[in-house]
Scaffold this motif. Sequence first.
Motif, PDB file in Angstrom:
ATOM      1  N   ILE A  31     -25.124  -1.402 -16.874  1.00  0.00           N
ATOM      2  CA  ILE A  31     -25.447  -0.067 -16.360  1.00  0.00           C
ATOM      3  C   ILE A  31     -24.333   0.447 -15.453  1.00  0.00           C
ATOM      4  O   ILE A  31     -23.948   1.617 -15.512  1.00  0.00           O
ATOM      5  N   LYS A  32     -23.790  -0.420 -14.621  1.00  0.00           N
ATOM      6  CA  LYS A  32     -22.703  -0.040 -13.719  1.00  0.00           C
ATOM      7  C   LYS A  32     -21.470   0.397 -14.514  1.00  0.00           C
ATOM      8  O   LYS A  32     -20.819   1.382 -14.169  1.00  0.00           O
ATOM      9  N   SER A  33     -21.158  -0.328 -15.587  1.00  0.00           N
ATOM     10  CA  SER A  33     -19.999   0.017 -16.410  1.00  0.00           C
ATOM     11  C   SER A  33     -20.232   1.303 -17.198  1.00  0.00           C
ATOM     12  O   SER A  33     -19.309   2.108 -17.362  1.00  0.00           O
ATOM     13  N   VAL A  34     -21.448   1.499 -17.682  1.00  0.00           N
ATOM     14  CA  VAL A  34     -21.769   2.742 -18.401  1.00  0.00           C
ATOM     15  C   VAL A  34     -21.647   3.930 -17.453  1.00  0.00           C
ATOM     16  O   VAL A  34     -21.098   4.976 -17.822  1.00  0.00           O
ATOM     17  N   LYS A  35     -22.132   3.763 -16.244  1.00  0.00           N
ATOM     18  CA  LYS A  35     -22.070   4.846 -15.253  1.00  0.00           C
ATOM     19  C   LYS A  35     -20.622   5.230 -14.941  1.00  0.00           C
ATOM     20  O   LYS A  35     -20.317   6.403 -14.766  1.00  0.00           O
ATOM     21  N   LYS A  36     -19.735   4.234 -14.899  1.00  0.00           N
ATOM     22  CA  LYS A  36     -18.319   4.498 -14.594  1.00  0.00           C
ATOM     23  C   LYS A  36     -17.488   4.737 -15.855  1.00  0.00           C
ATOM     24  O   LYS A  36     -16.281   4.910 -15.767  1.00  0.00           O
ATOM     25  N   ASP A  37     -18.134   4.725 -17.022  1.00  0.00           N
ATOM     26  CA  ASP A  37     -17.475   4.942 -18.306  1.00  0.00           C
ATOM     27  C   ASP A  37     -16.330   3.951 -18.517  1.00  0.00           C
ATOM     28  O   ASP A  37     -15.253   4.308 -18.994  1.00  0.00           O
ATOM     29  N   ASN A  38     -16.589   2.694 -18.196  1.00  0.00           N
ATOM     30  CA  ASN A  38     -15.620   1.615 -18.313  1.00  0.00           C
ATOM     31  C   ASN A  38     -15.889   0.861 -19.616  1.00  0.00           C
ATOM     32  O   ASN A  38     -16.808   0.054 -19.693  1.00  0.00           O
ATOM     33  N   VAL A  39     -15.085   1.128 -20.634  1.00  0.00           N
ATOM     34  CA  VAL A  39     -15.316   0.553 -21.963  1.00  0.00           C
ATOM     35  C   VAL A  39     -15.185  -0.971 -21.942  1.00  0.00           C
ATOM     36  O   VAL A  39     -16.008  -1.674 -22.525  1.00  0.00           O
ATOM     37  N   LEU A  40     -14.166  -1.483 -21.278  1.00  0.00           N
ATOM     38  CA  LEU A  40     -13.996  -2.931 -21.198  1.00  0.00           C
ATOM     39  C   LEU A  40     -15.202  -3.576 -20.505  1.00  0.00           C
ATOM     40  O   LEU A  40     -15.709  -4.605 -20.953  1.00  0.00           O
ATOM     41  N   GLY A  41     -15.684  -2.963 -19.443  1.00  0.00           N
ATOM     42  CA  GLY A  41     -16.854  -3.481 -18.739  1.00  0.00           C
ATOM     43  C   GLY A  41     -18.097  -3.467 -19.611  1.00  0.00           C
ATOM     44  O   GLY A  41     -18.900  -4.402 -19.577  1.00  0.00           O
ATOM     45  N   ILE A  42     -18.254  -2.418 -20.401  1.00  0.00           N
ATOM     46  CA  ILE A  42     -19.408  -2.321 -21.305  1.00  0.00           C
ATOM     47  C   ILE A  42     -19.360  -3.443 -22.333  1.00  0.00           C
ATOM     48  O   ILE A  42     -20.361  -4.126 -22.572  1.00  0.00           O
ATOM     49  N   VAL A  43     -18.192  -3.648 -22.926  1.00  0.00           N
ATOM     50  CA  VAL A  43     -18.047  -4.691 -23.946  1.00  0.00           C
ATOM     51  C   VAL A  43     -18.311  -6.066 -23.329  1.00  0.00           C
ATOM     52  O   VAL A  43     -19.052  -6.878 -23.897  1.00  0.00           O
ATOM     53  N   LEU A  44     -17.726  -6.345 -22.174  1.00  0.00           N
ATOM     54  CA  LEU A  44     -17.937  -7.637 -21.529  1.00  0.00           C
ATOM     55  C   LEU A  44     -19.404  -7.844 -21.126  1.00  0.00           C
ATOM     56  O   LEU A  44     -19.936  -8.944 -21.256  1.00  0.00           O
ATOM     57  N   ALA A  45     -20.048  -6.800 -20.646  1.00  0.00           N
ATOM     58  CA  ALA A  45     -21.452  -6.913 -20.256  1.00  0.00           C
ATOM     59  C   ALA A  45     -22.331  -7.207 -21.465  1.00  0.00           C
ATOM     60  O   ALA A  45     -23.250  -8.032 -21.390  1.00  0.00           O
ATOM     61  N   VAL A  46     -22.057  -6.559 -22.585  1.00  0.00           N
ATOM     62  CA  VAL A  46     -22.832  -6.810 -23.805  1.00  0.00           C
ATOM     63  C   VAL A  46     -22.612  -8.246 -24.275  1.00  0.00           C
ATOM     64  O   VAL A  46     -23.562  -8.936 -24.666  1.00  0.00           O
ATOM     65  N   VAL A  47     -21.378  -8.714 -24.209  1.00  0.00           N
ATOM     66  CA  VAL A  47     -21.091 -10.103 -24.592  1.00  0.00           C
ATOM     67  C   VAL A  47     -21.853 -11.059 -23.683  1.00  0.00           C
ATOM     68  O   VAL A  47     -22.430 -12.044 -24.157  1.00  0.00           O
ATOM     69  N   LEU A  48     -21.870 -10.788 -22.389  1.00  0.00           N
ATOM     70  CA  LEU A  48     -22.611 -11.649 -21.458  1.00  0.00           C
ATOM     71  C   LEU A  48     -24.106 -11.647 -21.764  1.00  0.00           C
ATOM     72  O   LEU A  48     -24.767 -12.678 -21.664  1.00  0.00           O
ATOM     73  N   ILE A  49     -24.637 -10.499 -22.133  1.00  0.00           N
ATOM     74  CA  ILE A  49     -26.066 -10.414 -22.452  1.00  0.00           C
ATOM     75  C   ILE A  49     -26.365 -11.178 -23.739  1.00  0.00           C
ATOM     76  O   ILE A  49     -27.327 -11.943 -23.801  1.00  0.00           O
ATOM     77  N   VAL A  50     -25.553 -10.981 -24.769  1.00  0.00           N
ATOM     78  CA  VAL A  50     -25.805 -11.607 -26.068  1.00  0.00           C
ATOM     79  C   VAL A  50     -25.577 -13.115 -26.015  1.00  0.00           C
ATOM     80  O   VAL A  50     -26.410 -13.893 -26.465  1.00  0.00           O
ATOM     81  N   ILE A  51     -24.450 -13.521 -25.468  1.00  0.00           N
ATOM     82  CA  ILE A  51     -24.121 -14.945 -25.442  1.00  0.00           C
ATOM     83  C   ILE A  51     -24.864 -15.652 -24.320  1.00  0.00           C
ATOM     84  O   ILE A  51     -25.241 -16.807 -24.451  1.00  0.00           O
ATOM     85  N   GLY A  52     -25.081 -14.960 -23.227  1.00  0.00           N
ATOM     86  CA  GLY A  52     -25.757 -15.579 -22.093  1.00  0.00           C
ATOM     87  C   GLY A  52     -24.967 -16.755 -21.541  1.00  0.00           C
ATOM     88  O   GLY A  52     -25.458 -17.871 -21.461  1.00  0.00           O
ATOM     89  N   ILE A  53     -23.737 -16.500 -21.179  1.00  0.00           N
ATOM     90  CA  ILE A  53     -22.836 -17.553 -20.718  1.00  0.00           C
ATOM     91  C   ILE A  53     -23.527 -18.419 -19.667  1.00  0.00           C
ATOM     92  O   ILE A  53     -24.058 -17.938 -18.676  1.00  0.00           O
ATOM     93  N   ALA A  54     -23.491 -19.703 -19.895  1.00  0.00           N
ATOM     94  CA  ALA A  54     -24.259 -20.664 -19.116  1.00  0.00           C
ATOM     95  C   ALA A  54     -23.811 -20.771 -17.660  1.00  0.00           C
ATOM     96  O   ALA A  54     -24.617 -21.076 -16.792  1.00  0.00           O
ATOM     97  N   PHE A  55     -22.569 -20.517 -17.371  1.00  0.00           N
ATOM     98  CA  PHE A  55     -22.083 -20.695 -16.007  1.00  0.00           C
ATOM     99  C   PHE A  55     -22.166 -19.430 -15.165  1.00  0.00           C
ATOM    100  O   PHE A  55     -21.956 -19.483 -13.954  1.00  0.00           O
ATOM    101  N   MET A  56     -22.469 -18.297 -15.760  1.00  0.00           N
ATOM    102  CA  MET A  56     -22.435 -17.025 -15.026  1.00  0.00           C
ATOM    103  C   MET A  56     -23.450 -16.993 -13.892  1.00  0.00           C
ATOM    104  O   MET A  56     -23.196 -16.394 -12.854  1.00  0.00           O
ATOM    105  N   TRP A  57     -24.586 -17.653 -14.053  1.00  0.00           N
ATOM    106  CA  TRP A  57     -25.582 -17.663 -12.981  1.00  0.00           C
ATOM    107  C   TRP A  57     -25.027 -18.357 -11.742  1.00  0.00           C
ATOM    108  O   TRP A  57     -25.290 -17.940 -10.622  1.00  0.00           O
ATOM    109  N   LEU A  58     -24.239 -19.385 -11.940  1.00  0.00           N
ATOM    110  CA  LEU A  58     -23.637 -20.099 -10.822  1.00  0.00           C
ATOM    111  C   LEU A  58     -22.592 -19.227 -10.125  1.00  0.00           C
ATOM    112  O   LEU A  58     -22.536 -19.170  -8.888  1.00  0.00           O
TER     113      LEU A  58
END
Length: 74
Positions: A31-58
């Motif tokens: 949402i933050k990346s969409v609000k700022k119209d940051n394409v790279l941020g949008i792509v990375l956020a979608v990847v994080l949501i889909v893959i659910g990188i295991a270490f990101m919570w840490l």
Amino acid sequence: MIKALDKLPKWAKIILALPVLDIIWNIYRLIKSVKKDNVLGIVLAVVLIVIGIAFMWLVDIITIALNDRVLWID
């Protein structure tokens, strides 16, 4: 949603960064990346949501504890 999550106390942010609940911070990043119209941020956020990188919570818990915010490229 961004302002509401930013205003939460540190302990609540850390609880939301626990492994299963961390999807909230990934949606926050999207949402933050969409609000700022940051394409790279949008792509990375979608990847994080889909893959659910295991270490990101840490990473989220550490950055919230140290900086009171989640780490993102914006």
